[in-house]
Design an enzyme around this catalytic site. Structure first.
Site, PDB file in Angstrom:
ATOM      1  N   CYS A 184       0.850  -1.197  -0.074  1.00 45.86           N
ATOM      2  CA  CYS A 184       0.002  -0.094  -0.068  1.00 45.86           C
ATOM      3  C   CYS A 184       0.884   1.150  -0.110  1.00 45.86           C
ATOM      4  CB  CYS A 184      -1.077  -0.299   1.342  1.00 45.86           C
ATOM      5  SG  CYS A 184      -1.877   1.275   1.342  1.00 45.86           S
ATOM      6  N   GLU A 221      -3.022   1.136  -6.198  1.00 42.84           N
ATOM      7  CA  GLU A 221      -1.714   0.154  -6.761  1.00 42.84           C
ATOM      8  C   GLU A 221      -1.904   0.505  -8.119  1.00 42.84           C
ATOM      9  OE1 GLU A 221       1.026  -1.122  -6.167  1.00 42.84           O
ATOM     10  OE2 GLU A 221       0.153  -1.749  -4.156  1.00 42.84           O
TER      11      GLU A 221
END
Length: 225
Positions: free
Chosen positions: A2, A106
């Protein structure tokens, strides 16, 4: 993994959702492009500690660092090895928190190496609560303590593997008290990948690739010309 997040609600509203008292200092929001070293919204709590939402610096600074950049920027911690790493092993027992967000980003690569961003949220529309660990770091100049945090990650579940091989540990609403230590011990089993049907995602514009980008358009679905 993350590496970027978004908080689309005012932090005070997020605190209400998680039944936490807002601290005097909350991160600014909404923020559609939260980057490492920015403040993130964090929920703290424990057996003798009322649940509270506050701001912490994203990027855990181990106590032995002389300055914030003395070593790697620890924005994430691998759940599989967290008990072995000096930077995290005491925190996983005593300083567990929730990092809360509306979604996270992402990236994948196209055929020529360009970075295509994806915005990832819960399918049910609820905010995300990531397992996190915090560490206080005393600044040498002023002696003040900075509270810093890292999010735990695990191997990605099957759907998420299409985007990345790692993903943050998502704590479900029913497990929040256990992760924070409000409901006793035994939080280790929570350090696992989310069920395959928990998350959803869509492509967004490459504008978010810049850490200076801002605005709600960053999370809008990408429209191919």
């Amino acid at each position: 993994m993350c590496g970027r997040m978004a908080l689309t609600l005012p932090p005070a509203a997020m605190a209400q959702i998680f039944e936490a008292a807002p601290a005097n200092t909350l991160p600014e929001g909404p923020n559609y492009n939260i980057c490492p070293t920015n403040d993130v919204a964090v929920i703290t709590g424990g057996p003798d500690q009322p649940r509270q939402m506050e701001a912490m610096r994203w990027g855990l600074i181990p106590a032995w660092y002389k300055k914030p950049n003395d070593g790697p920027l620890l924005i994430n911690a691998r759940a599989e090895t967290v008990l072995e790493k000096p930077a995290f092993r005491s925190a996983v027992h005593d300083r567990r928190v929730l990092v809360v967000a509306s979604g996270f980003y992402e990236w994948t690569k196209d055929a020529i190496g360009g970075r295509d961003p994806w915005y990832i949220t819960r399918r049910d529309g609820a905010p995300l609560a990531f397992a996190g660990l915090w560490q206080g770091w005393r600044t040498p100049d002023t002696g003040e303590t900075m509270r810093t945090v890292a999010a735990l990650t695990v191997a990605a579940n099957t759907p998420m593997q299409a985007i990345h091989h790692r993903m943050p540990v998502v704590i479900e609403r029913a497990d929040i008290g256990l992760w924070l230590g409000e409901n006793g011990k035994g939080a280790a089993p929570l350090m696992r990948a989310a069920a395959d049907d928990v998350l959803q995602w869509h492509r967004v514009d490459r504008a978010v690739n810049s850490n200076r980008a801002s605005g709600p358009e960053l999370i809008e679905p990408f429209q191919q010309d």
